[in-house]
Design an enzyme around this catalytic site. Sequence first.
Site, PDB file in Angstrom:
ATOM      1  N   THR A 130     -15.702  18.221  55.209  1.00 54.50           N
ATOM      2  CA  THR A 130     -15.765  17.350  54.048  1.00 54.50           C
ATOM      3  C   THR A 130     -17.528  16.877  54.069  1.00 54.50           C
ATOM      4  O   THR A 130     -18.125  16.837  55.152  1.00 54.50           O
ATOM      5  CB  THR A 130     -15.159  15.780  54.284  1.00 54.50           C
ATOM      6  N   ASP A 131     -17.709  16.412  52.901  1.00 53.14           N
ATOM      7  CA  ASP A 131     -19.120  15.899  52.977  1.00 53.14           C
ATOM      8  C   ASP A 131     -19.403  14.526  53.620  1.00 53.14           C
ATOM      9  O   ASP A 131     -20.450  13.993  53.971  1.00 53.14           O
ATOM     10  CB  ASP A 131     -19.546  15.881  51.157  1.00 53.14           C
ATOM     11  N   GLU A 132     -18.239  13.896  54.127  1.00 51.34           N
ATOM     12  CA  GLU A 132     -18.426  12.603  54.332  1.00 51.34           C
ATOM     13  C   GLU A 132     -19.155  12.516  55.836  1.00 51.34           C
ATOM     14  O   GLU A 132     -19.529  11.661  56.345  1.00 51.34           O
ATOM     15  CB  GLU A 132     -17.040  11.851  54.592  1.00 51.34           C
ATOM     16  N   TYR A 156     -12.385   8.387  60.289  1.00 54.30           N
ATOM     17  CA  TYR A 156     -12.162   9.688  59.593  1.00 54.30           C
ATOM     18  C   TYR A 156     -13.174  10.840  59.799  1.00 54.30           C
ATOM     19  O   TYR A 156     -13.190  11.733  60.166  1.00 54.30           O
ATOM     20  CB  TYR A 156     -11.541   9.594  58.175  1.00 54.30           C
ATOM     21  N   LYS A 160     -13.772  14.193  61.777  1.00 52.36           N
ATOM     22  CA  LYS A 160     -14.121  15.635  61.003  1.00 52.36           C
ATOM     23  C   LYS A 160     -15.349  16.111  61.618  1.00 52.36           C
ATOM     24  O   LYS A 160     -15.682  17.390  61.766  1.00 52.36           O
ATOM     25  CB  LYS A 160     -14.120  15.383  59.610  1.00 52.36           C
TER      26      LYS A 160
HETATM   27  P1  NAD Z   1      -3.437  15.790  52.862  1.00 48.16           P
HETATM   28  O1  NAD Z   1      -3.495  14.759  53.591  1.00 48.16           O
HETATM   29  O2  NAD Z   1      -3.103  15.555  51.521  1.00 48.16           O
HETATM   30  O3  NAD Z   1      -2.826  16.925  53.594  1.00 48.16           O
HETATM   31  C1  NAD Z   1      -2.973  17.002  54.918  1.00 48.16           C
HETATM   32  C2  NAD Z   1      -1.746  17.877  55.460  1.00 48.16           C
HETATM   33  O4  NAD Z   1      -2.040  18.141  56.929  1.00 48.16           O
HETATM   34  C3  NAD Z   1      -0.460  17.154  55.198  1.00 48.16           C
HETATM   35  O5  NAD Z   1       0.334  18.053  54.668  1.00 48.16           O
HETATM   36  C4  NAD Z   1       0.129  16.885  56.652  1.00 48.16           C
HETATM   37  O6  NAD Z   1       1.562  16.924  56.662  1.00 48.16           O
HETATM   38  C5  NAD Z   1      -0.530  17.943  57.573  1.00 48.16           C
HETATM   39  N1  NAD Z   1      -0.968  17.582  58.828  1.00 48.16           N
HETATM   40  C6  NAD Z   1      -1.325  16.364  59.156  1.00 48.16           C
HETATM   41  N2  NAD Z   1      -1.134  16.479  60.623  1.00 48.16           N
HETATM   42  C7  NAD Z   1      -0.651  17.653  61.015  1.00 48.16           C
HETATM   43  C8  NAD Z   1      -0.466  18.267  62.226  1.00 48.16           C
HETATM   44  N3  NAD Z   1      -0.931  17.406  63.300  1.00 48.16           N
HETATM   45  N4  NAD Z   1      -0.036  19.390  62.350  1.00 48.16           N
HETATM   46  C9  NAD Z   1       0.400  20.050  61.444  1.00 48.16           C
HETATM   47  N5  NAD Z   1      -0.096  19.652  60.086  1.00 48.16           N
HETATM   48  C10 NAD Z   1      -0.557  18.306  59.900  1.00 48.16           C
HETATM   49  O7  NAD Z   1      -5.071  16.022  53.020  1.00 48.16           O
HETATM   50  P2  NAD Z   1      -5.903  16.906  51.765  1.00 48.16           P
HETATM   51  O8  NAD Z   1      -6.641  15.927  50.689  1.00 48.16           O
HETATM   52  O9  NAD Z   1      -5.341  18.033  51.159  1.00 48.16           O
HETATM   53  O10 NAD Z   1      -7.057  17.449  52.676  1.00 48.16           O
HETATM   54  C11 NAD Z   1      -6.722  18.778  53.265  1.00 48.16           C
HETATM   55  C12 NAD Z   1      -8.328  19.134  54.201  1.00 48.16           C
HETATM   56  O11 NAD Z   1      -9.305  18.991  53.208  1.00 48.16           O
HETATM   57  C13 NAD Z   1      -8.372  17.973  55.357  1.00 48.16           C
HETATM   58  O12 NAD Z   1      -9.167  18.730  56.355  1.00 48.16           O
HETATM   59  C14 NAD Z   1      -9.516  17.071  54.815  1.00 48.16           C
HETATM   60  O13 NAD Z   1     -10.230  16.628  55.659  1.00 48.16           O
HETATM   61  C15 NAD Z   1     -10.459  18.307  54.067  1.00 48.16           C
HETATM   62  N6  NAD Z   1     -11.061  17.556  52.621  1.00 48.16           N
HETATM   63  C16 NAD Z   1     -10.299  16.811  51.901  1.00 48.16           C
HETATM   64  C17 NAD Z   1     -11.168  16.457  50.580  1.00 48.16           C
HETATM   65  C18 NAD Z   1     -10.278  15.673  49.430  1.00 48.16           C
HETATM   66  O14 NAD Z   1     -11.003  14.884  48.670  1.00 48.16           O
HETATM   67  N7  NAD Z   1      -9.027  15.456  49.697  1.00 48.16           N
HETATM   68  C19 NAD Z   1     -12.464  16.874  50.282  1.00 48.16           C
HETATM   69  C20 NAD Z   1     -13.038  17.671  51.391  1.00 48.16           C
HETATM   70  C21 NAD Z   1     -12.372  17.953  52.440  1.00 48.16           C
HETATM   71  O1  DAU Z   2     -15.591  13.247  50.312  1.00 50.39           O
HETATM   72  C1  DAU Z   2     -14.653  13.846  50.460  1.00 50.39           C
HETATM   73  C2  DAU Z   2     -13.440  12.904  51.245  1.00 50.39           C
HETATM   74  O2  DAU Z   2     -12.903  12.251  49.908  1.00 50.39           O
HETATM   75  C3  DAU Z   2     -12.317  13.541  51.729  1.00 50.39           C
HETATM   76  O3  DAU Z   2     -12.951  14.030  53.027  1.00 50.39           O
HETATM   77  C4  DAU Z   2     -11.337  12.631  52.215  1.00 50.39           C
HETATM   78  O4  DAU Z   2     -10.036  13.241  52.781  1.00 50.39           O
HETATM   79  C5  DAU Z   2     -10.699  11.960  50.678  1.00 50.39           C
HETATM   80  O5  DAU Z   2      -9.798  10.963  51.030  1.00 50.39           O
HETATM   81  C6  DAU Z   2     -12.031  11.494  50.132  1.00 50.39           C
HETATM   82  O6  DAU Z   2     -12.362  10.244  50.892  1.00 50.39           O
HETATM   83  P1  DAU Z   2     -12.932   8.927  50.008  1.00 50.39           P
HETATM   84  O7  DAU Z   2     -12.940   7.563  50.818  1.00 50.39           O
HETATM   85  O8  DAU Z   2     -14.068   9.080  49.155  1.00 50.39           O
HETATM   86  O9  DAU Z   2     -11.687   8.735  48.970  1.00 50.39           O
HETATM   87  P2  DAU Z   2     -10.578   7.759  48.251  1.00 50.39           P
HETATM   88  O10 DAU Z   2     -10.154   8.386  47.214  1.00 50.39           O
HETATM   89  O11 DAU Z   2      -9.857   6.860  49.300  1.00 50.39           O
HETATM   90  O12 DAU Z   2     -11.817   6.701  47.569  1.00 50.39           O
HETATM   91  C7  DAU Z   2     -12.689   7.119  46.636  1.00 50.39           C
HETATM   92  C8  DAU Z   2     -13.711   5.927  46.310  1.00 50.39           C
HETATM   93  O13 DAU Z   2     -12.753   4.803  45.776  1.00 50.39           O
HETATM   94  C9  DAU Z   2     -14.110   5.152  47.671  1.00 50.39           C
HETATM   95  O14 DAU Z   2     -15.450   4.665  47.125  1.00 50.39           O
HETATM   96  C10 DAU Z   2     -13.458   4.013  47.918  1.00 50.39           C
HETATM   97  C11 DAU Z   2     -12.700   3.618  46.526  1.00 50.39           C
HETATM   98  N1  DAU Z   2     -11.418   3.077  46.267  1.00 50.39           N
HETATM   99  C12 DAU Z   2     -10.395   3.541  46.817  1.00 50.39           C
HETATM  100  C13 DAU Z   2      -9.055   3.232  46.764  1.00 50.39           C
HETATM  101  C14 DAU Z   2      -7.757   3.819  47.493  1.00 50.39           C
HETATM  102  C15 DAU Z   2     -11.148   1.955  45.608  1.00 50.39           C
HETATM  103  O15 DAU Z   2     -12.215   1.193  45.207  1.00 50.39           O
HETATM  104  N2  DAU Z   2      -9.933   1.475  45.375  1.00 50.39           N
HETATM  105  C16 DAU Z   2      -8.836   1.889  46.148  1.00 50.39           C
HETATM  106  O16 DAU Z   2      -7.611   1.481  45.978  1.00 50.39           O
END
Ligand code: NAD
Ligand code: DAU
Length: 353
Positions: A130-132, A156, A160
Amino acid sequence: MKNILITGGAGFIGSNFIRYLLKKEPNVQIVNLDILAYAGSLENLKNLPDVERHTFVQGDICDADLVNKLMQEHKIDTIVHFAAESHVDRSILGPAPFVQTNVFGTLTLLEAAKQAWGQERSGHFHHISTDEVFGSLALDEPDFTESTPYDPRSPYSASKASSDHLVRSYFHTYALPVTVTNCSNNYGPYQFPEKLIPLMILNATQGKPLPIYGDGLQIRDWLHVEDHCEAIYLVLKGGKMGETYNVGGGNQPTNLDLVNWICSILDSIHPAAIPYSSLISYVRDRPGHDRRYAVDSSKIKAELDWAPRHSLEEGLLDTVKWYLDNMDWVETILKEKDYQAWLDKNYEERGKK
Ligand code: NAD
Ligand code: DAU
């Protein structure tokens, strides 16, 4: 790339990637290892194309015996590692599972890959990050590049960051063939409705408040999930071992602008008695809330010819429509999970501003 172990393939990005890969590569066999934690669901894997090339295994990436067995039995040559605890707010209320899955789980997979691929180190371990991990940008600071120093600020992102370091350490120390992608915020179909975009769509359609953390002027770099899948695919095909690639959408509205945008889409395609924006409600800020993310994707563009295909305008409209058209999916996955308990816990914490 023939026999692929995909971890976390029942989650949001993993399930989209499985769909993408089955269409793109007619000969790959996929083993999908997922524990089916709260954000994972077999509902995300319904109607896969060419489903007989997908084998689902419910299990934990921290279970070394299981991972070793899968590596041997399926002659795994590629690992694409998505499985993680992924929600920042949950990491604030309970960090321990993040360290367990994101750090220890990644270590378990790296060890299994090292053992299975022997001295030749012939496979490919791709780690989704992730970019975080780069921390928070002020408005006048340049976008994150691959050489931006790590500065994670939530449990988190710290977990990562640890996993990224472990993955790279296996390249340098054991010559394990690894690549890493650090991607920005994804949106699109099958995202669990705890994250901003699906939560807002769902709350709005139910006439519930739309909770904006703090002043709502935080900025994220939004990317459609299919564009992320394509970036991962290009790295699997042509990425250089040991390298990291940043992936971002180049779309950086404030949270408030984004939520207003969702409201105006809903006003036009799913009108209610009052404008949806009247549901916007400011709540207490997320502790340690990162102000801005912005990703410089020039490396993956130059080296692997990647570019996002979805504009935020078109992608957001499609996503709102997808949720409206798939309310049965929403209802089913929310029935499976203790969703209301999470909402009560998190938004009680936030309270009213
Ligand atoms: P998600 O939470 O939707 O999915 C995560 C999956 O991992 C789920 O299906 C869960 O059951 C599985 N999981 C959790 N713990 C586990 C374990 N111990 N063993 C096996 N499976 C397990 O997450 P996502 O949004 O699909 O993110 C996927 C990946 O991408 C993550 O590594 C996250 O850090 C990364 N990522 C997410 C975003 C985003 O915006 N969602 C952006 C950048 C990177
Ligand atoms: O940047 C990549 C990341 O983006 C991934 O690594 C994470 O897995 C993914 O969850 C996401 O993280 P964020 O914290 O940026 O996403 P989230 O959707 O939780 O929140 C997006 C923005 O919106 C953040 O600034 C917090 C804000 N927010 C979020 C929620 C859930 C609100 O203002 N209200 C809300 O209820």
